[in-house]
Write an enzyme that holds these catalytic residues in place. Sequence first.
Site, mmCIF file in Angstrom:
data_model
loop_
_atom_site.group_PDB
_atom_site.id
_atom_site.type_symbol
_atom_site.label_atom_id
_atom_site.label_comp_id
_atom_site.label_asym_id
_atom_site.label_seq_id
_atom_site.Cartn_x
_atom_site.Cartn_y
_atom_site.Cartn_z
ATOM 1 N N GLY A 178 -18.995 52.383 62.526
ATOM 2 C CA GLY A 178 -19.490 52.599 63.864
ATOM 3 C C GLY A 178 -19.888 54.022 64.081
ATOM 4 O O GLY A 178 -19.220 54.933 63.655
ATOM 5 N N SER A 285 -21.714 53.473 57.239
ATOM 6 C CA SER A 285 -21.217 54.349 58.290
ATOM 7 C C SER A 285 -19.714 54.606 58.105
ATOM 8 O O SER A 285 -19.287 55.013 57.023
ATOM 9 C CB SER A 285 -21.539 53.745 59.653
ATOM 10 O OG SER A 285 -21.406 54.690 60.664
ATOM 11 N N TYR A 286 -18.880 54.353 59.125
ATOM 12 C CA TYR A 286 -17.450 54.591 58.969
ATOM 13 C C TYR A 286 -16.801 53.609 57.998
ATOM 14 O O TYR A 286 -15.655 53.792 57.587
ATOM 15 C CB TYR A 286 -16.740 54.535 60.329
ATOM 16 C CG TYR A 286 -15.353 55.135 60.282
ATOM 17 C CD1 TYR A 286 -15.178 56.520 60.269
ATOM 18 C CD2 TYR A 286 -14.221 54.336 60.223
ATOM 19 C CE1 TYR A 286 -13.909 57.081 60.207
ATOM 20 C CE2 TYR A 286 -12.952 54.880 60.168
ATOM 21 C CZ TYR A 286 -12.799 56.256 60.162
ATOM 22 O OH TYR A 286 -11.546 56.802 60.086
ATOM 23 N N ASP A 477 -32.306 58.823 57.541
ATOM 24 C CA ASP A 477 -31.176 58.865 58.471
ATOM 25 C C ASP A 477 -30.778 60.313 58.712
ATOM 26 O O ASP A 477 -30.520 61.062 57.770
ATOM 27 C CB ASP A 477 -29.991 58.088 57.883
ATOM 28 C CG ASP A 477 -28.746 58.165 58.757
ATOM 29 O OD1 ASP A 477 -28.890 58.341 59.975
ATOM 30 O OD2 ASP A 477 -27.638 58.032 58.206
#
Length: 557
Positions: A178, A285-286, A477
Amino acid sequence: MIWLQIPKWYDNQIQKSHNCISNPKITQLHDKYPSNYIFLKIKNKKIKKSTRTMGKLTFFIPLFTLFLSHFVASSLAKRQGDVLGKFYKAKQKKDLAIDKSYFKAALENVELDKVILPQEGLKEKDWIEKLPGQPTVKFQQYGGYVTVNESAGRALYYYFSEAENSKSLPLLLWLNGGIFKILLILSAGPGCSSIAYGAMEELGPFRVNSDGKTLHRNHYAWNLAANVLFLESPAGVGFSYSNTSSDLKTSGDRRTANDNVVFLLNWLERFPEYKNRDFYISGESYAGHYVPQLAHAILHHNNLANKTLINLKGIIIGNAVINEWTDFLGNYEYFASHALISDETYLDIHKYCYSDNTYNKPKCYSALEVADNNTYNLDIYNIYFPLCHNGNLTKYPKISSPLEFDPCSDKYVHAYMNRRDVQNALHANVTNIQYDWEACRDPLSNNWTDSAATVIPLLKESLAKGVRVWIFSGDTDGRVPVTSTKRSIQAMNLTVDKPWRSWLYEGEVGGYVETYEGGLTFATVRGAGHEVPSYQPARALSLISHFLFGTLPPGDF
């Protein structure tokens, strides 16, 4: 009206740009927040519902908080690509009890007779006949809950899309981490749904149309290469829940890994045909934390049981949070190298924000304000991608190319997932929550108990145990950029095996790849943002297929 906590020194600039009114009566909240914070009240109701466009508002806050912070979420938390900042800052503050120590499995042993519950008949109940607005398909899909802690009433939701030739392909778990917007400050950490992003916007079999009611096929879905299992974890994310409210205040990396192991053990009882199947873990991501931590826990429990409980073969993470300090350093390096900020601004940030010897808070914030202004109008999750300017649902679905990603997809997914007929078809929301389903939620982030400063030892452990390890990075990104990932890999001190080269897809450069002694593979995906399968679905499918087969993508050698 929405109250937001922001740095006090930034009050004037925010008021100029975002129609905010300072509240002079609320300048401190006892000792909970530092005295240099104030509270603002947002007039614009559209802000609460914003997803991508909210990046404009968020990026105006110094991106210093982006990597020096690390999670506190609010009702504004909507977008996975927005959680990479406030948690890092919280972890660095000595007065906050966030455990940054080396990750270890939460349980010394899994007592199988206690954690594995009866699963007879549940697979059949989880079968999804058809989702509302779904086109006809030839594969099977399932959705439902697996209890991971009976006494606490903690259950995780999953969605499973089998391949058409399911018996011949491996099992692939996908986890979202997230990155979401918090109190006008960027932050990164847990809290976002694998159904919202992974299944409905990235690699799942369907994409939601602009009417918010119907679906169309994703012709580059990963269930062409594997049987794909999407897990909403930890409890409190998406449709996953706990009947013990205190669970939302005591979650952390360790509990998440432990619950995920228990989930898998029970899920494999529910789907016994996959018990001996090759198993792979993927995420972004995380999930750069979740994936290697789950791999560690699986290896740990396999060893304690002296047998293969879960047949783990490999892990792959994309645009991932790996190593706190190098993640931080690589961010502004990416901005400078991609002409988003000037060399002077980058040098000022490096000098006044990074170095203990020359750190200067006013000059640091001044340089960061310049950088924030420079990136204000960008979608930082894909710096070359358009923003969502009109997220209103349409009466009839818009027709788009299979390779085109709609920047307003978050809006369509939110509308679709909040339909009661959709939730019923998914066998979700069995507790009948009284609030809207959201792609990202906040309670966990405020009280996260442990987050290791680095997962590099876990990546090395997986390599040493013969687990295939790949890291990939979408090269457009700006949130967890390729420069951060390269710096994290450099911190592993590995020797290059096969040097940097391009890899090809249909005669075009799909990205670049490099391998290292010990088994690590690093690949970039050209033209992809934070959610790689969203922006470059064909290249992403090619990459995951080669990972699963254990072969490098073709290219110049």
